[in-house]
Every structure is written in structure tokens, then in C-alpha cells.
Design an enzyme around this catalytic site. Structure first.
Site, PDB file in Angstrom:
ATOM      1  N   THR A 324     -11.325 -63.022  45.578  1.00 49.77           N
ATOM      2  CA  THR A 324     -10.848 -62.051  44.591  1.00 49.77           C
ATOM      3  C   THR A 324     -11.889 -61.778  43.510  1.00 49.77           C
ATOM      4  OG1 THR A 324      -9.878 -63.687  43.097  1.00 49.77           O
ATOM      5  CG2 THR A 324      -8.488 -62.890  44.889  1.00 49.77           C
ATOM      6  N   CYS A 325     -11.688 -60.666  42.813  1.00 50.52           N
ATOM      7  CA  CYS A 325     -12.542 -60.281  41.689  1.00 50.52           C
ATOM      8  C   CYS A 325     -12.157 -61.063  40.445  1.00 50.52           C
ATOM      9  CB  CYS A 325     -12.361 -58.803  41.395  1.00 50.52           C
ATOM     10  SG  CYS A 325     -13.184 -57.748  42.562  1.00 50.52           S
ATOM     11  N   ASP A 326     -11.901 -62.334  40.574  1.00 44.98           N
ATOM     12  CA  ASP A 326     -11.511 -63.143  39.430  1.00 44.98           C
ATOM     13  C   ASP A 326     -12.452 -64.324  39.373  1.00 44.98           C
ATOM     14  OD1 ASP A 326     -10.220 -65.036  37.674  1.00 44.98           O
ATOM     15  OD2 ASP A 326      -8.435 -63.787  37.862  1.00 44.98           O
ATOM     16  N   ASN A 367      -5.207 -58.726  43.532  1.00 48.19           N
ATOM     17  CA  ASN A 367      -6.325 -57.953  44.087  1.00 48.19           C
ATOM     18  C   ASN A 367      -5.923 -57.202  45.344  1.00 48.19           C
ATOM     19  OD1 ASN A 367      -9.624 -59.112  43.322  1.00 48.19           O
ATOM     20  ND2 ASN A 367      -7.830 -59.356  42.053  1.00 48.19           N
TER      21      ASN A 367
ATOM     22  N   ASN B  91     -15.419 -54.881  44.655  1.00 47.12           N
ATOM     23  CA  ASN B  91     -15.504 -56.316  44.931  1.00 47.12           C
ATOM     24  C   ASN B  91     -16.830 -56.588  45.650  1.00 47.12           C
ATOM     25  OD1 ASN B  91     -15.067 -58.978  45.604  1.00 47.12           O
ATOM     26  ND2 ASN B  91     -12.954 -58.668  46.275  1.00 47.12           N
TER      27      ASN B  91
END
Lengths: 377, 377
Positions: A324-326, A367, B91
Site C-alpha cells: 500500500t501507499c502507506d 488503497n 503507487n
């Protein structure tokens, strides 16, 4: 820990995307091992560890009781065939209307850790059995329980007396030594505290009957852990030491210990890269991470064994992260994970010991990724 | 931050259980504020912050572009009415088959941070624009981004050169100064790094065109934060300083800044108790916690404002925790939260600034609790 049945399933079905596969044979073996190790204790499976209907049905049929955290879990256990008298509402934090609903469903055993909760139960679940959770220090546990649940033993006496005064059945004491507990003496200390509550209340004529020894039974991740048998012996000795011949009824609530080693997550390597040409550590990104079911890697607490198709070749430390973009979606960074240098984008890896606390922790759609799928075979 | 529309909705509908209510008027105002503050930048809303269809439709109609983290998010943005040329696949960690699917859907703008990802894109999304994410230090951010995304500027030069060599359009550079960034000079440092990549590649005849300045725009929680206007000015000055008159195209990707202050979570006090008679600190348990949508309280990073029906009366510090049987489900403990002494079990509280990063973080069914419901009004 990936059994032949799991490997065959994956080879045949080739499911797309990350998924958990649970082998019911392992759950069956674990249940029998607990029965054998603690023949005098009732087993209340902690539904929250993995509420898959197939698991609940198997355990219900084998005679297991169930520890539940919510009305939804009560209903799941009943749907799986467990009668109400084999279900405990074990969450100390309950809305009064949820207690009322559980009472309606026939539940007569409730956890408490304060007088406020006792009063709710007295109002809407009259006459029920209550047990009071006592704080333990959780030393030795990989996933310590802090002070969120339970009260000090002196207060437990007040709580149970209050329950009795309000017409409830002051039934016993519970504790939880901390999840993935590998220090066998933790049960001894906690049983000592429990006995004190029994003794103090006995002087007032209130006779407690049950000790709920909670969960904490570990599953094997990377390090070896004592077997169920060793726990059984340590617990029995501690019970004898503190309670002599007047042994109370006992309950255990295994969750991780019942299903942890029964499950394997299949994942795919999405990317392997470096942040600078001269970096020593590679970043390996999987298609599952902290928000897809591996929440227990929080603070790198649980370190899962990982099997790759390149095992046996030379390894080097990697940072392991989710898709994920975390930026918090990193599994192991402080202590990098050794993986084969020949590992390649597209390789499938198996994350073992993931039968407990994975599917339900999974985020609904973070996401845009779908929650962890699960197959129980 | 609970608008009158949100208060009216809650008073009229009286939804049962915890829920998020988002006021679209606030989202609309936020979009306009970004447009006004950064008139020369294209706004790519970070879908992951809150992918509610009503929000995406509003923003698509207002002309917003969209930053997506997965094929599912690409599809959500398109379903909301955004054409493919207003969608970025932002992403840096993508499966090759997901890139292929996005390309099929018409997506031509991709984030990368290594040559491995460039090669995937060259294979299945030929001719697409790529921008390379550069590592920044994230200093000053409340939710720092660590090193998970991006590469050092020197490596970005190699990555973009490789893209060009493989027939891709080496389009620009991106950075992310860290979420909830309140230090305006962070953009200056990052733009300086971006300019270096532009300059180095220009010497080789590769002319980059775009700087993606990411998100990081804060929403107001308990502390005051600079307004969009202040960000706009600081960013414009930094762009001028580093790029002179040859200003690149710019993109911003607000997520939290677009929807954070538009949402309020309604929750209920389930229990208030102490662990010992002489404890100073009360424990207050809500019906929502870390696994029900408040994941960003991890390490007590984000401190949400909480409104209670007893505000104005004397307060005392509380430990604030969620309703699950998980000891990690504690929101604020290291820094206790002051709440009214008169707060009572059953009281409804409003957790403000929860429009971003809540619903999608919510666990599918942890402890049997259903995921956070959401109403967009």
C-alpha cells in the site's frame, strides 16, 4: 508448517492474489493436544483468533466451548452448533444492549473487571455467572496485554462482592498472561493472585468456583516454544501449589495456540529494489502487508517464518514491506529479514503460522485492495 | 468541525453504532481553497484518503484529477466520471498485470522509484509517462513517511534515463514531504532536490516537464495548522527560487487536506472504569478504536479533537481505548486525554477531523464488530 494438504491445495487451485489457507487437520490435532495436556480444563476457543465457520463447526463438534468478544461472535458460535451454555461473553467492555441481546440468546457467563460492568449485567442479564478479570504483569509475552483488561486483585474482591449483592453468581476469576507467552512461571504468579481473591471472598462466605486461565498459549513462529504438554504440567503444578486439594473448575481460552500454526498465507513478491545504488539492504515488497492481514507485525512483534522457492541459496537482509501507499505498511525494518539473494519479482512466498489474527484484522479496502481471502480445507 | 449539516443529520437519523458522517460542502470548499492557493497546479485527489463514491463524483465534476493506489481505485475514479487522462497510478509498488490492466483502461501516467518498476511499465504500458519519486527527509510531519517510497536523487536520474531508453516518456519527479506536514520549508528542500534531477538530466538532453509535489497538506486536529493560502505562497516562492522562469507543470495530491476536516465520527461511551481504587486516571472505552477506523492513532500520532455532551464541566485525564479484546486497541495512553469528569456510560461523543484515513482502514470483522459505516451528505 505448510502441510502437504495446504501445498497441494495451492498447487491445484492456484488462487490469484494473497490468501490464507487453513488446514483443519492441524486444528483438530491442536484441540486434542490441549485436551490431553489439560484434561481437567474446559476449552473455550477464542473465536476472535479466526472465526471461519469451518473452524467453529469442527471445534463445536469436538465438544469445544467458545470465548466470544461480541454478540456477532456469540451468533457465529451458535450458528456453528455450540449451545448457549458452552459460550462465554468474554469481553469486559460491553454495551448494555449487547449484554441484553446475549442474555436473550441464552448466554449466562460474562467477564467483568469493574462494578460498572457488573451493574449492567445485573440489570439485563439477572442471575448470570460473572468472573472478574485480574491484572497480571504479562512479563515474557511477545504481545503484552498492558493494563487494558482487568483490575488489581484487591478491586476484584469488591467487584465480585458487588455482583453477589446484586443477585449475580460471583463465579470466579480470570486472567490472561499475555499472548504468545513462553514463560511457564507466568501462570504460577497469576494463579497465586487468583487464589488470594478466592481466599478473601471465602472469609465473607462467597465461594468462587472457577478460574479462567485465559489464552497466551503460543504457536511456533521462528523460535521454538514449549509444547502444550509442558504448559499443562506447569499449570497443574501451580494449581496444586495454590489451591491444594480444593481445585477449582478451570477454563482455558486458546486462540493463537489453536489455529496459529494451522494456516499459511500465500503471497507474491511485487517488487525488489534499493533506495540508493550503494544500499546494503534490499527492499522486498509483498502483495500483503500490515493492512491486508499482517497487523501483528506492528512494532515487529510477531516474526513469521517465510518460505521462498529459492530457499537454500545465499541470503542477505531485506526490509520487508506491504503493497500500500502507506509508509507504516512495513513489516520488518528495524530487524531486517534474511531472504535469498536470488529472490525474484513474481516469486510466490509462504508466510507460515498465520492461521490466527490475520483475516479479521484485514482492512476492508485500504488503497482499494480487497480483504484477505481465506480457504479452510 | 462538526458542521450544522452533520449535527442535523445525526440528530434526525440517529444511526445506531459508530459511524462517519462526511459533509460534501466542506470538501467543495477545500477543493476551491486548493485551486485558489495553487492556481497553476493540477489537483490529483488521493483516493485512498476516502474513496466514497459521493466524494469522488463531486470532485470529478469539479474538475479534479485523481491519484490512485491500485486498479480498484482507478476503476472507482472512472466510475465517478473521471476520464483516464485525469488519473495517475501513483503507487510505486505495482504488479505487472495490474499495470497492464490500468494501461488497458487508458492510464498513461505512472509513479516509479526504481529501474525494476520502469521495466514492468515499459513492457506492458509502452510510451507512458513516468515520474520518479525522490526520497525526502519528512522532517516536521506528524506521520513521517520513512524510506518506503522513493530513491535518492542520484538514483532518480538513472531511473528516468532508463525509462527514456526503454521508450517511456521520462516525465518528471515526485516527492512527498510527509503527511500532515506543518513545516512550510519542507517543500523548499524537496523542490531543491527535484531541480537537481531536472538539471542533471537536461545536460543529457532529457527534458523533464513535471513536478508532483504530493500531499502532506494538513487538516486541523487539535493544533492550528497553516492555511492552504500559506502553503500556496511558500510553494510558489520555492518553485521560483529553484526553477526561475522555467517553471515546470506541477501536481499536488491532497488527501487528508481535502477530506480530513469534512468528516466526524459519532461514537458512544461503552464503559468508564478504573483499574484500582486509588488510580488517578480513568479508562474510557468507546465503541470505536484502532481496528474500527482509528488506525492513525498508532503510536498516538494523530490526536483527534473529541466533543462530548458534557463539555464545559471540569475535566481530568483519561486513557482512551476501543471496544475490542485486543490490548493494542488503545487510542491515547502515553498522553492521556482530558475529558469531563461528568462523562457517563452511554454518552455520545463526536470525534472530529476523521474524514480521511478512517473507513478504509477499518478491519473487516475484528472481534465480530462490523466495519465503520459512512454517510456522505
Amino acid at each position: 508448517m505448510a502441510t502437504q494438504r495446504i501445498l497441494d491445495f495451492l498447487a491445484t487451485r492456484r488462487p490469484n492474489g494473497p490468501c490464507l489457507v487453513v488446514d483443519l487437520d492441524v486444528v483438530r490435532d491442536n484441540f486434542r493436544a490441549f485436551e490431553k495436556a489439560l484434561p481437567d480444563s474446559k476449552i473455550y476457543y477464542a473465536v476472535k483468533a479466526n472465526p471461519a465457520p469451518e473452524i467453529l463447526r469442527l471445534l463445536a463438534a469436538m465438544g469445544s466451548s467458545f470465548d466470544t468478544a461480541s454478540v456477532a461472535e456469540v451468533e457465529m458460535a451458535m450458528d456453528a452448533g455450540a449451545p448457549a451454555d458452552r459460550i462465554s461473553f468474554g469481553n469486559t467492555i460491553k454495551k448494555e444492549r449487547d449484554i441484553a441481546r446475549a442474555y436473550q440468546l441464552g448466554i449466562r457467563l460474562y467477564a467483568v473487571d469493574c462494578v460498572e460492568e457488573v451493574e449492567k449485567i445485573a440489570r439485563v442479564a439477572p442471575g448470570s455467572r460473572v468472573f472478574c478479570r485480574v491484572l497480571t504483569d504479562g512479563e515474557g509475552a511477545e504481545w503484552p496485554l498492558s493494563r487494558k483488561f482487568g483490575c488489581v486483585p484487591a478491586m476484584a474482591v469488591d467487584v465480585l462482592r458487588h455482583a453477589k449483592n446484586l443477585g449475580l453468581d460471583a463465579y470466579g476469576v480470570s486472567f490472561h498472561v499475555g499472548s504468545q507467552q513462553t514463560d511457564l512461571s507466568a501462570w504460577d504468579r497469576a494463579l497465586g493472585d487468583a487464589k488470594k481473591v478466592f481466599a478473601t471472598l471465602a472469609e465473607e462466605g462467597i465461594v468462587l468456583k472457577m478460574v479462567n486461565m485465559g489464552g497466551g498459549f503460543p504457536t511456533r513462529y521462528l523460535k521454538d516454544v514449549p509444547a502444550a504438554q509442558a504448559y499443562g504440567q506447569a499449570i497443574f503444578s501451580a494449581l496444586r501449589k495454590h489451591f491444594g486439594n480444593a481445585l477449582p473448575e478451570t477454563i482455558i481460552e486458546p486462540g493463537r495456540g489453536m489455529v496459529g500454526n494451522a494456516g499459511v498465507i500465500k503471497s507474491e513478491v511485487v517488487l525488489i529494489s534499493k533506495k540508493a545504488d550503494n544500499d546494503n539492504v534490499r527492499w522486498v515488497f509483498l502483495d500483503i502487508g500490515k493492512f491486508g492481514g499482517l497487523a501483528e507485525t506492528m512494532d515487529e512483534a510477531i516474526r513469521y517464518p517465510i518460505v521462498t522457492p529459492r530457499d537454500g541459496s545465499e541470503t542477505a537482509p531485506c526490509v520487508l514491506a506491504g503493497p500500500t501507499c502507506d509508509s507504516a505498511d512495513v513489516l520488518y525494518e528495524k530487524t531486517p529479514y534474511p531472504l535469498p539473494l536470488s529472490l525474484t519479482i513474481g516469486d510466490e512466498v509462504l508466510i507460515e503460522g498465520t492461521g490466527a489474527y490475520t483475516t479479521t484484522y484485514s482492512a476492508v479496502a485500504f488503497n482499494g485492495f480487497e480483504p484477505l481471502r481465506s480457504y479452510v480445507i
